[in-house]
Write an enzyme that holds these catalytic residues in place. Sequence first.
Site, PDB file in Angstrom:
ATOM      1  CE  LYS A 112      -3.280   2.607   2.917  1.00 39.89           C
ATOM      2  NZ  LYS A 112      -4.165   2.621   4.089  1.00 39.89           N
ATOM      3  CG  ASP A 147      -5.440   7.964   4.374  1.00 43.28           C
ATOM      4  OD1 ASP A 147      -6.375   8.594   3.832  1.00 43.28           O
ATOM      5  OD2 ASP A 147      -5.620   6.984   5.130  1.00 43.28           O
ATOM      6  CE  LYS A 154      -6.414   8.900   7.872  1.00 46.13           C
ATOM      7  NZ  LYS A 154      -7.048   7.787   8.600  1.00 46.13           N
ATOM      8  CG  ASP A 205      -1.908   5.231   4.740  1.00 55.67           C
ATOM      9  OD1 ASP A 205      -1.763   4.220   5.455  1.00 55.67           O
ATOM     10  OD2 ASP A 205      -2.988   5.529   4.190  1.00 55.67           O
ATOM     11  CG  ASP A 258      -9.778   7.630   6.612  1.00 55.14           C
ATOM     12  OD1 ASP A 258      -8.732   7.587   5.925  1.00 55.14           O
ATOM     13  OD2 ASP A 258      -9.791   7.843   7.837  1.00 55.14           O
ATOM     14  CD  GLU A 298      -6.783   5.276   2.327  1.00 60.94           C
ATOM     15  OE1 GLU A 298      -7.712   5.437   3.128  1.00 60.94           O
ATOM     16  OE2 GLU A 298      -5.632   4.973   2.685  1.00 60.94           O
ATOM     17  NE  ARG A 330     -10.950  -1.048   4.068  1.00 54.29           N
ATOM     18  CZ  ARG A 330     -11.531  -1.252   5.243  1.00 54.29           C
ATOM     19  NH1 ARG A 330     -12.646  -1.933   5.327  1.00 54.29           N
ATOM     20  NH2 ARG A 330     -10.996  -0.777   6.349  1.00 54.29           N
TER      21      ARG A 330
HETATM   22  N1  BES Z   1      -4.261   4.655   6.763  1.00 50.10           N
HETATM   23  C1  BES Z   1      -5.359   4.386   7.601  1.00 50.10           C
HETATM   24  C2  BES Z   1      -5.058   3.392   8.717  1.00 50.10           C
HETATM   25  C3  BES Z   1      -4.076   3.802   9.774  1.00 50.10           C
HETATM   26  C4  BES Z   1      -4.518   4.290  10.980  1.00 50.10           C
HETATM   27  C5  BES Z   1      -2.714   3.640   9.585  1.00 50.10           C
HETATM   28  C6  BES Z   1      -3.607   4.635  11.966  1.00 50.10           C
HETATM   29  C7  BES Z   1      -1.808   3.995  10.559  1.00 50.10           C
HETATM   30  C8  BES Z   1      -2.258   4.481  11.761  1.00 50.10           C
HETATM   31  C9  BES Z   1      -6.522   3.808   6.789  1.00 50.10           C
HETATM   32  O1  BES Z   1      -6.588   4.230   5.471  1.00 50.10           O
HETATM   33  C10 BES Z   1      -7.783   4.238   7.462  1.00 50.10           C
HETATM   34  O2  BES Z   1      -7.986   5.403   7.580  1.00 50.10           O
HETATM   35  N2  BES Z   1      -8.561   3.284   7.899  1.00 50.10           N
HETATM   36  C11 BES Z   1      -9.765   3.548   8.605  1.00 50.10           C
HETATM   37  C12 BES Z   1     -10.789   2.517   8.190  1.00 50.10           C
HETATM   38  C13 BES Z   1     -12.196   2.848   8.618  1.00 50.10           C
HETATM   39  C14 BES Z   1     -12.692   4.054   7.870  1.00 50.10           C
HETATM   40  C15 BES Z   1     -13.065   1.645   8.358  1.00 50.10           C
HETATM   41  C16 BES Z   1      -9.488   3.469  10.106  1.00 50.10           C
HETATM   42  O3  BES Z   1      -8.682   2.657  10.532  1.00 50.10           O
HETATM   43  O4  BES Z   1     -10.079   4.254  10.845  1.00 50.10           O
HETATM   44 ZN    ZN Z   2      -4.754   4.765   4.572  1.00 49.71          ZN
HETATM   45 ZN    ZN Z   3      -7.646   6.055   5.198  1.00 48.44          ZN
END
Ligand code: BES
Ligand code: ZN
Ligand code: ZN
Length: 493
Positions: free
Chosen positions: A247, A252, A259, A270, A329, A331, A333
């Site tokens: 990834k 992000d 966020k 990210d 967010d 994204e 996946r």
């Molecule tokens: N890049 C983030 C995940 C992340 C969080 C990485 C903290 C490193 C530290 C990912 O893209 C994300 O934002 N995921 C969301 C998913 C949710 C919207 C289902 C998350 O983890 O809140």
């Molecule tokens: Zn991300």
């Molecule tokens: Zn994200």
Amino acid sequence: MNFEVKDTKIDDIQADCTIVLVLDKDLKHRWIKNADILKKIGFKGESDEIAFLPEDDTIYASSDSFDSDDIRSAVSNAIQSMKNYSYKSAKIGLYTKNCPPINARALVEGILLGAYTFDKYKSKKESLSLKNIKISTEDYNGKSFSLDSTQKAVDEAVIIAKATNHAKDIVNTAPKEMTPEKLATYAKNMTKDIENLECFIGDEKFLEKEKMGAFLAVSRASSEKPRLIHLSYKPKNAKKRFVFVGKGLTYDSGGLSLKPSEHMVTMKSDKSGAAAAINIIRAAALLKLPFEVHSVIGAAENMIGGNAYKPDDVLIARNKKSIEVRNTDAEGRLVLADCLDFAQDLKPDFLVDLATLTGACVVALGEYTSGIMGNNVELKNSMQQSSVKSGELAGTLPFNKYLKKLLKSSVADISNISSSRYGGALTAGIFLDNFIRDEYKDKWLHLDIAGPAYVEKPWGYNQYGASGAGVRMCIYWLKDFYYKENNVHKEDK
Ligand code: BES
Ligand code: ZN
Ligand code: ZN
């Protein structure tokens, strides 16, 4: 840093200073020449203790045990404490109970990982004078270990630790500098002086031609255009084909599901999965492993704008499945869904993706540990065992059929988020599983490195910033495969 292996007793080696590890609080060991002074200054040999005796040019650092990761931490503490000293060379012996090469590797990895600094943006650079490390084949037990085996272990460790530090550099670089295009150029440049390594870069037109509707949607609002990076290492007579998918979100912001500011900061990290995939293949090629290795990276920025993809959009992925977007967010996946489909066209024997995919994985396992997911329990366990040897922490997480139902969508084939707030690391992994074809289900592993990829509170030999998570675990896993294939006895590693 330059390493020299010496087939000489440690006392007979010329160096500006000596690094001595104190194991199991054993202050009576023959290498500890100043036990009485150490006692006077209150040094007991407890966890993370350091003592510098300038009259003797000796640095003492304690290690909890002979375990390779304790050795890594202890020697890294010693090196970090030397950042302001003027010594140019240091000598050290081998610390082991029964397997010298493993701990020779740990020594070198600890030194290089501990010496790492990222000061690109600082006007005042902190420089380490230490440039030469002389490693004696003399062992803690008083025996002398084979010069050839020690040299081999040291050479391998240098490749592995440098690859980890290169991954840190990529992640630590600010997002305005390390854009998808720059990341692609970085990967291309890396192939210049490495044998059998090639790089293909696909631009937006390529993604359109490949009908990567999910990947394209994520990247659409950014002025930085996406890239698919495909690195391949093809040695002659390769025995197996491994494909890593990373990834590579160079930033992000969360997209329209923006966020909050306190969660957005650090999101330059990210791209950690991409940084790992680039450096796993670099190390595999430099180690000349007899496997074909590919790294496929989805590099994009998740931003906001008038043309941003939206919650309620329905995307068509490369494999023709429709995806309902309920949160922009989630994204990573989406990018991975298309990259994993592309990766399966390469017909891998093993397919591993690395991603900072979910905050939920950090909640589940803590900030030091990566999550290992997939359908094949044995394969998950093999990665877990390799992670222990590498010094990375990783735990396996189990999919189940009830979690699978949580991704149901009323308007498309699948939703990009779960309908439950629990088990988010697993439901993200299960989302990816929906893009894995039947014949690859048991050959695939998903590594969620969101916890350890970026260090905000330093631990062990991990300083503030990127840790290079995933690199050592996967290289040790590849090496373990090699040893299994060649029936090399454990002690010979
Ligand atoms: N890049 C983030 C995940 C992340 C969080 C990485 C903290 C490193 C530290 C990912 O893209 C994300 O934002 N995921 C969301 C998913 C949710 C919207 C289902 C998350 O983890 O809140
Ligand atoms: Zn991300
Ligand atoms: Zn994200």
